[in-house]
Design a protein around this motif. Structure first.
Motif, mmCIF file in Angstrom:
data_model
loop_
_atom_site.group_PDB
_atom_site.id
_atom_site.type_symbol
_atom_site.label_atom_id
_atom_site.label_comp_id
_atom_site.label_asym_id
_atom_site.label_seq_id
_atom_site.Cartn_x
_atom_site.Cartn_y
_atom_site.Cartn_z
ATOM 1 N N ALA A 151 0.838 -1.211 0.000
ATOM 2 C CA ALA A 151 0.000 0.000 0.000
ATOM 3 C C ALA A 151 0.871 1.259 0.000
ATOM 4 O O ALA A 151 0.554 2.245 -0.663
ATOM 5 N N LEU A 152 1.990 1.196 0.753
ATOM 6 C CA LEU A 152 2.874 2.371 0.836
ATOM 7 C C LEU A 152 3.527 2.651 -0.524
ATOM 8 O O LEU A 152 3.656 3.815 -0.946
ATOM 9 N N LEU A 153 3.913 1.569 -1.206
ATOM 10 C CA LEU A 153 4.502 1.730 -2.544
ATOM 11 C C LEU A 153 3.483 2.367 -3.498
ATOM 12 O O LEU A 153 3.808 3.296 -4.256
ATOM 13 N N MET A 175 1.787 -3.208 9.653
ATOM 14 C CA MET A 175 2.595 -2.033 9.992
ATOM 15 C C MET A 175 2.556 -0.991 8.856
ATOM 16 O O MET A 175 2.330 0.195 9.075
ATOM 17 N N GLU A 176 2.745 -1.512 7.646
ATOM 18 C CA GLU A 176 2.746 -0.620 6.471
ATOM 19 C C GLU A 176 1.402 0.080 6.302
ATOM 20 O O GLU A 176 1.328 1.269 6.010
ATOM 21 N N ASN A 177 0.329 -0.684 6.542
ATOM 22 C CA ASN A 177 -1.016 -0.097 6.420
ATOM 23 C C ASN A 177 -1.239 1.005 7.434
ATOM 24 O O ASN A 177 -1.899 2.010 7.135
ATOM 25 N N ILE A 178 -0.676 0.801 8.637
ATOM 26 C CA ILE A 178 -0.834 1.832 9.680
ATOM 27 C C ILE A 178 -0.125 3.122 9.248
ATOM 28 O O ILE A 178 -0.660 4.216 9.383
ATOM 29 N N ILE A 179 1.081 2.955 8.686
ATOM 30 C CA ILE A 179 1.830 4.143 8.209
ATOM 31 C C ILE A 179 1.005 4.882 7.147
ATOM 32 O O ILE A 179 0.860 6.102 7.185
ATOM 33 N N VAL A 180 0.434 4.126 6.232
ATOM 34 C CA VAL A 180 -0.371 4.737 5.162
ATOM 35 C C VAL A 180 -1.564 5.477 5.751
ATOM 36 O O VAL A 180 -1.859 6.623 5.382
ATOM 37 N N ILE A 181 -2.251 4.818 6.719
ATOM 38 C CA ILE A 181 -3.427 5.442 7.337
ATOM 39 C C ILE A 181 -3.029 6.748 8.031
ATOM 40 O O ILE A 181 -3.703 7.780 7.899
#
Lengths: 688, 48
Positions: A337-339, B1-7
């Motif tokens: 998602a970040l990418l 973890m990555e999803n939390i950063i995005v949120i």
């Protein structure tokens, strides 16, 4: 019997002394001004209940204190403060003679203009609209023929009238251009302590003379603070104009005179003499002036496309390469998602807008040249005829021209309009002047659908905006903002070769504004729109068996923005738009450029990571027709302005009602115009 | 973890954008883009 002191000033050979003799007859005394060998003549004239003590000042061309005659004239007017100053003008050479009148206006003295030798002017085929010229200058004008004693009673009547009812302040009638005006204000702020000098000369006149480096005024013992401010201002002006401020100010005075004469003096024979006048004879011509303006703007757009395509390609390659590199070296999984946020949101969104920076720079480079050379003032002058017809003044076109850059400062610039109705009307139609933020939309869509006629289509869009602004202004002036207009002089400064430094500064200011916007608000909105276009995600099962494009469509429709787009699709379908365009239009309310970034996000989600406008254009060609592309441009041109413009309208009108009116009025207008164009072109099978 | 950063990123950005627009509309922050288009700093002057 009331006594009045009257001073006769004027150019040499303007017939001043003949007029003086005609009025005073034998009742004259001749002497010298103290300390100089300049002859001083004064005489008495009786009129009704008044005894007029008239002084015939030395003949001078200006009041700049270069010669002893000029100094004597100026000092007499300032020190003796006559009740009325009569400036005797040679009517057959009015533009040159009015230079001194303008300087007298700057001194804010009670002034009457005697247009002498009017018989010769008539013989030379010069026709004056005295009422109009008097309104523009703000001083009464009387026609006289000194050697035939014609117009003397009218002149005396005017003198008596002005002595009892002096005209309103004339010192700020002449606008020297924003840069000089700004410096004048800076100097005026430092003059607060100099009560005596301010009392004697007036603050604005004093500041003006200091900027002009007037030795006589400079020698009056000013403080270091004032002299420092003057030095800084002069240096600043010299840097901007590449010439001495006194020369620029003199040019502006002639510009003011030229503008006033263009509106009120007609010549049946050719009397024009300088290069500016010769160029103006063509560029401001009643018939060919407007076509020349249209052709020039068309050339500017063509140039923007031609030279802009190369650096635009480099920027596209850079953003494409960045996206590929990030994807390739991303430590996590490919569907991270970040990418996706970085590549599809930030790079597609912001990159999609930044790639148009070269076009923006080139467009404003060309517009700056037109502005700094003095042509844009002529464009406003050409529009003056049209503006008059719709009940506005040509001066309203100046904020409109600024609107080609950005509506926000353009709305601020309407403050030059004194009449509230004119001002509000202009504010309402300014968003119709296509701002720089809409340029990326046009470049994207003309590139996709009108590759062979990009410049032409763009010019059509820009002129549609101008035309609609004119029609809407007429409508508003005839209904909501009904009322009379006030006269203004359209300044026509002489043509100048623009300085490269000045042009580059103006170009960079616009470019920097664009970049700053891309790095802040557009970045923020791109991230929000990415999230809104990505979440919520549909079940994996619903995507099974679908092609890549079909899956992308399902995913988008399932997202928040997709649902909004689908929700408004029924409303926008009659004007040829689908839900994808609808989502981009919603984003464009925040900032117009977002339309492009949103389309970039919509078409890059789940697809390859190429952030190229060429790739986007190819996708658009598949999904839409040229007619739809044109209608999107038309709708973006007319529809509700961005949030910043709405905020500025509220600020300047002082009312939410007008801001809301602008939003509703323009959006309804956009819908109607686009609907008519789309439906009639579809009916006639044009561009489908 | 990555999803939390995005949120977190999206939430912070959304709040910043909304707040900046509210401030802009209510006149709390100047709307002038600072482009010097008007060239006379008219935003600093009183309305005529």
């Amino acid at each position: 019997m009331k006594k009045l002191n009257i001073a006769f000033a004027g150019n040499p050979n303007s017939g001043k002394t003949t007029l003086f003799n005609a009025l005073t007859g034998a009742r004259q005394h001749v002497g010298n001004y103290p300390g100089v060998t300049v002859e001083k003549k004064h005489g008495i004239c009786k009129y009704k209940d008044y005894e007029l003590n008239i002084v015939d000042l030395p003949g001078t061309y200006s009041l700049t204190a270069y010669s002893v005659e000029e100094l004597v004239t100026r000092d007499y007017i300032i020190d003796e403060r006559p009740d009325v100053v009569v400036d005797v003008i040679d009517s057959s050479n009015v533009e040159r003679n009015l230079y001194m009148a303008v300087q007298l206006m700057e001194m804010n003295v009670p002034l009457v203009l005697a247009f002498n030798m009017s018989d010769i002017a008539r013989q030379n085929g010069i026709i004056f609209d005295l009422k109009q010229l008097s309104l523009l200058l703000g001083v009464p004008i009387v026609m006289t023929v000194g050697n035939k004693s014609k117009g003397l009673d009218e002149l005396l009547e005017s003198i008596v009238s002005v002595s009892s009812n002096p005209p309103a302040n004339t010192s700020d009638r002449i606008h020297y251009g924003s840069e000089i005006e700004e410096e004048l204000q800076n100097i005026q702020r430092t003059l607060d302590g100099e009560h005596d000098l301010v009392e004697k000369y007036g603050k604005r006149f004093l500041a003006l003379k200091l900027v002009e480096d007037d030795k006589e005024i400079l020698a009056q013992g000013h403080t270091d603070k004032i002299l420092g401010a003057v030095k800084t201002s002069r240096q600043h002006l010299r840097t901007i104009f590449g010439d001495l401020p006194d020369i620029i100010i003199a040019e502006r005075r002639y510009g003011f005179i030229s503008g006033a004469c263009q509106e009120s003096v007609k010549s049946t024979t050719e009397l024009r003499h300088d290069i500016s006048d010769m160029i103006d004879a063509v560029l401001t011509h009643r018939t060919i002036g407007l076509p020349i303006f249209i052709v020039l703007m068309y050339l500017v757009f063509q140039m923007t496309f031609f030279f802009g395509q190369y650096p635009m390609g480099w920027l596209e390659s850079f953003f494409g390469w960045s996206a590929r590199m990030i994807t390739e070296f991303w430590p996590g999984s490919a569907d991270s998602a970040l990418l996706s946020l970085i590549v599809d949101g930030v790079i597609s969104g912001v990159g999609g807008v930044v790639v148009f920076l070269p076009n923006i720079l080139l467009l404003f480079f060309a517009i700056s040249i037109l502005e700094d050379s003095g042509y844009m003032a002529r464009a406003a002058f050409i529009m003056d005829h049209i503006m008059h017809k719709i009940g506005l003044h040509g001066k309203s076109f100046i904020p409109m021209l600024i609107g080609f850059g950005c509506s926000v400062p353009a709305i601020m610039a309407t403050r030059i309009l004194e009449n509230k109705r004119n001002r509000f009307t202009t504010i309402m139609v300014i968003p119709l002047m296509s701002c720089g933020a809409r340029l990326p939309i046009y470049i994207l869509l003309t590139g996709a659908f009108f590759a062979n006629n990009k410049g032409l289509v763009m010019a059509i869009i820009y002129f549609t905006g101008i035309l609609l602004a004119v029609v809407c202004a007429k409508l508003l002036r005839g209904t909501i903002f009904k009322g009379k207009t006030t006269p203004f002089v359209m300044e026509l400064p002489p043509y100048r070769v623009p300085t490269m430094r000045g042009v580059l500064i103006h170009m960079w200011q616009k470019g920097w504004m664009y970049l700053r916007k891309a790095g802040t608000i557009i970045l923020g909105i791109s991230i929000i729109l990415w999230a809104a276009a990505t979440y919520p995600k549909p079940d994996e099962s619903s995507l099974a068996g679908l092609s890549h494009e079909e899956a992308q469509n399902v995913q988008l429709k399932h997202s928040i923005i997709g649902r909004v787009g689908v929700g408004i699709e029924k409303v926008i379908k009659p004007i040829g738009f689908d839900w994808k365009i609808g989502t981009a239009l919603v984003g464009a309310f925040a900032a117009k450029e977002v339309f492009v970034s949103q389309m970039g996000i919509v078409y890059s989600l789940g697809a390859d990571t190429e952030a190229s406008s060429e790739a986007l254009q190819k996708r658009l060609q598949v999904d839409y027709t040229p007619l739809q592309g044109f209608c999107v441009m038309l709708f973006c041109l007319i529809s509700m302005p961005c949030v910043a413009t709405v905020a500025m309208t509220r600020h300047e009108t002082g009312s939410w009602m007008w801001a809301l009116f602008q939003v509703v009025f323009l959006t309804v207008l956009a819908y109607i115009v686009t609907l008519v164009v789309y439906q009639s072109a579809t009916f006639m099978h044009i561009g489908v | 973890m990555e999803n939390i950063i995005v949120i977190v990123i999206v939430a912070v950005v959304a709040i910043a954008v909304v707040v900046s627009y509210i401030c802009s509309l209510s006149g709390k922050i100047p709307t002038c883009p600072g482009c010097d288009c008007c060239k006379d700093r008219s935003c600093e002057k009183e309305v005529l």
